[in-house]
Scaffold this motif. Structure first.
Motif, PDB file in Angstrom:
ATOM      1  N   ARG A 278       0.664  -0.982  -0.056  1.00  0.00           N
ATOM      2  CA  ARG A 278       0.248  -0.002   0.406  1.00  0.00           C
ATOM      3  C   ARG A 278       0.410   1.050   0.588  1.00  0.00           C
ATOM      4  O   ARG A 278       0.882   2.322   0.381  1.00  0.00           O
ATOM      5  N   THR A 279       1.491   1.091  -1.077  1.00  0.00           N
ATOM      6  CA  THR A 279       3.283   2.553  -0.930  1.00  0.00           C
ATOM      7  C   THR A 279       2.722   2.903  -2.310  1.00  0.00           C
ATOM      8  O   THR A 279       2.792   2.005  -3.929  1.00  0.00           O
ATOM      9  N   LYS A 280       2.588   3.812  -2.787  1.00  0.00           N
ATOM     10  CA  LYS A 280       3.256   4.040  -4.170  1.00  0.00           C
ATOM     11  C   LYS A 280       4.258   5.164  -3.690  1.00  0.00           C
ATOM     12  O   LYS A 280       4.467   6.091  -2.538  1.00  0.00           O
ATOM     13  N   VAL A 281       5.040   5.433  -4.974  1.00  0.00           N
ATOM     14  CA  VAL A 281       6.481   5.889  -5.504  1.00  0.00           C
ATOM     15  C   VAL A 281       5.624   7.189  -5.944  1.00  0.00           C
ATOM     16  O   VAL A 281       5.175   7.822  -7.444  1.00  0.00           O
ATOM     17  N   ARG A 282       6.321   8.634  -5.189  1.00  0.00           N
ATOM     18  CA  ARG A 282       5.746   9.905  -5.141  1.00  0.00           C
ATOM     19  C   ARG A 282       6.880  10.097  -6.725  1.00  0.00           C
ATOM     20  O   ARG A 282       6.332  10.969  -7.856  1.00  0.00           O
ATOM     21  N   SER A 283       8.170  10.499  -6.780  1.00  0.00           N
ATOM     22  CA  SER A 283       8.622  10.826  -7.429  1.00  0.00           C
ATOM     23  C   SER A 283      10.032   9.890  -6.838  1.00  0.00           C
ATOM     24  O   SER A 283      10.508   9.088  -6.216  1.00  0.00           O
ATOM     25  N   ALA A 284      10.975   9.739  -8.503  1.00  0.00           N
ATOM     26  CA  ALA A 284      12.287   8.948  -7.974  1.00  0.00           C
ATOM     27  C   ALA A 284      13.561   9.622  -9.355  1.00  0.00           C
ATOM     28  O   ALA A 284      12.929  10.294 -10.420  1.00  0.00           O
ATOM     29  N   ARG A 285      14.658  10.507  -8.123  1.00  0.00           N
ATOM     30  CA  ARG A 285      15.639  11.124  -9.487  1.00  0.00           C
ATOM     31  C   ARG A 285      16.944  10.197  -8.899  1.00  0.00           C
ATOM     32  O   ARG A 285      17.090   9.707  -8.145  1.00  0.00           O
ATOM     33  N   ARG A 286      17.875  10.394 -10.012  1.00  0.00           N
ATOM     34  CA  ARG A 286      18.959   9.338 -10.081  1.00  0.00           C
ATOM     35  C   ARG A 286      20.473  10.880  -9.091  1.00  0.00           C
ATOM     36  O   ARG A 286      20.296  11.579 -10.353  1.00  0.00           O
ATOM     37  N   GLU A 287      21.276  10.596  -8.139  1.00  0.00           N
ATOM     38  CA  GLU A 287      22.290  11.542  -7.912  1.00  0.00           C
ATOM     39  C   GLU A 287      23.404  10.233  -7.314  1.00  0.00           C
ATOM     40  O   GLU A 287      23.333   9.966  -6.761  1.00  0.00           O
ATOM     41  N   GLY A 288      23.960  11.116  -8.942  1.00  0.00           N
ATOM     42  CA  GLY A 288      25.734  10.300  -8.020  1.00  0.00           C
ATOM     43  C   GLY A 288      25.333   8.861  -8.028  1.00  0.00           C
ATOM     44  O   GLY A 288      26.558   8.361  -7.208  1.00  0.00           O
ATOM     45  N   GLY A 289      24.939   8.074  -9.179  1.00  0.00           N
ATOM     46  CA  GLY A 289      24.641   6.925  -8.997  1.00  0.00           C
ATOM     47  C   GLY A 289      24.305   6.388  -7.519  1.00  0.00           C
ATOM     48  O   GLY A 289      23.595   4.964  -7.741  1.00  0.00           O
ATOM     49  N   ILE A 290      22.459   7.368  -6.960  1.00  0.00           N
ATOM     50  CA  ILE A 290      21.757   6.731  -6.039  1.00  0.00           C
ATOM     51  C   ILE A 290      20.721   7.300  -6.604  1.00  0.00           C
ATOM     52  O   ILE A 290      20.356   8.036  -6.439  1.00  0.00           O
ATOM     53  N   TRP A 291      19.989   6.231  -6.550  1.00  0.00           N
ATOM     54  CA  TRP A 291      18.624   6.431  -6.627  1.00  0.00           C
ATOM     55  C   TRP A 291      17.756   7.316  -5.173  1.00  0.00           C
ATOM     56  O   TRP A 291      17.633   6.936  -4.480  1.00  0.00           O
ATOM     57  N   GLN A 292      17.483   8.282  -5.654  1.00  0.00           N
ATOM     58  CA  GLN A 292      16.631   8.816  -4.281  1.00  0.00           C
ATOM     59  C   GLN A 292      14.760   8.797  -4.612  1.00  0.00           C
ATOM     60  O   GLN A 292      14.367   9.446  -5.743  1.00  0.00           O
ATOM     61  N   VAL A 293      14.405   7.757  -3.920  1.00  0.00           N
ATOM     62  CA  VAL A 293      12.804   7.595  -3.791  1.00  0.00           C
ATOM     63  C   VAL A 293      12.106   8.303  -3.021  1.00  0.00           C
ATOM     64  O   VAL A 293      12.180   8.022  -1.871  1.00  0.00           O
ATOM     65  N   THR A 294      10.819   8.613  -3.745  1.00  0.00           N
ATOM     66  CA  THR A 294      10.200  10.413  -2.703  1.00  0.00           C
ATOM     67  C   THR A 294       8.701   8.329  -2.549  1.00  0.00           C
ATOM     68  O   THR A 294       8.407   8.283  -3.376  1.00  0.00           O
ATOM     69  N   ILE A 295       8.409   7.479  -1.766  1.00  0.00           N
ATOM     70  CA  ILE A 295       7.179   7.095  -1.487  1.00  0.00           C
ATOM     71  C   ILE A 295       6.077   7.606  -0.419  1.00  0.00           C
ATOM     72  O   ILE A 295       6.534   8.300  -0.052  1.00  0.00           O
ATOM     73  N   GLU A 296       5.132   7.212  -0.608  1.00  0.00           N
ATOM     74  CA  GLU A 296       3.772   7.759   0.060  1.00  0.00           C
ATOM     75  C   GLU A 296       3.155   6.501   0.667  1.00  0.00           C
ATOM     76  O   GLU A 296       2.865   5.540  -0.005  1.00  0.00           O
ATOM     77  N   ASP A 297       2.771   6.196   1.949  1.00  0.00           N
ATOM     78  CA  ASP A 297       1.793   5.414   2.141  1.00  0.00           C
ATOM     79  C   ASP A 297       0.431   5.822   1.995  1.00  0.00           C
ATOM     80  O   ASP A 297       0.388   6.580   2.267  1.00  0.00           O
ATOM     81  N   ARG A 298      -0.333   4.692   1.829  1.00  0.00           N
ATOM     82  CA  ARG A 298      -1.710   5.190   0.805  1.00  0.00           C
ATOM     83  C   ARG A 298      -2.334   5.383   2.185  1.00  0.00           C
ATOM     84  O   ARG A 298      -3.534   5.486   1.988  1.00  0.00           O
ATOM     85  N   MET A 299      -1.782   4.226   3.475  1.00  0.00           N
ATOM     86  CA  MET A 299      -2.943   4.616   4.580  1.00  0.00           C
ATOM     87  C   MET A 299      -3.376   5.741   5.167  1.00  0.00           C
ATOM     88  O   MET A 299      -4.335   6.267   5.477  1.00  0.00           O
ATOM     89  N   SER A 300      -1.647   6.551   5.707  1.00  0.00           N
ATOM     90  CA  SER A 300      -1.754   7.402   6.485  1.00  0.00           C
ATOM     91  C   SER A 300      -1.401   8.448   5.427  1.00  0.00           C
ATOM     92  O   SER A 300      -1.500   9.529   6.064  1.00  0.00           O
ATOM     93  N   GLY A 301      -0.540   8.828   4.184  1.00  0.00           N
ATOM     94  CA  GLY A 301      -0.554   9.953   3.330  1.00  0.00           C
ATOM     95  C   GLY A 301       0.993  10.139   4.185  1.00  0.00           C
ATOM     96  O   GLY A 301       1.218  11.465   3.721  1.00  0.00           O
TER      97      GLY A 301
END
Length: 76
Positions: free
Chosen positions: A24-47
């Motif tokens: 129940r988690t949604k990926v809001r954004s993903a970007r690559r910085e210096g060979g590492i992915w920075q991923v923003t996720i959102e819990d769909r139950m709590s927001g």
């Protein structure tokens, strides 16, 4: 350590190998910085949102793969 956002086939095996499984988690954004992915996720139950880092990002969205890529990477 891996973080599995989409739970489905193979998630129990991933968890047994040390992965963190998030349902129940949604990926809001993903970007690559210096060979590492920075991923923003959102819990769909709590927001509640959280940023995680990963060396590898796997999109296992099946028939929705293009939609997930477009939304996460901001290309749609």
């Amino acid at each position: 350590r891996a973080i599995v956002v989409f739970a489905g086939a193979g998630d129990q095996d991933a968890a047994a190998r040390g992965a963190i499984v998030r349902t129940r988690t949604k990926v809001r954004s993903a970007r690559r910085e210096g060979g590492i992915w920075q991923v923003t996720i959102e819990d769909r139950m709590s927001g509640q949102s959280e940023e995680i880092s990963a060396r590898m990002l796997i999109n296992a969205a099946g028939p929705w793969v293009d939609e997930v890529i477009g939304k996460a990477l901001g290309t749609t």
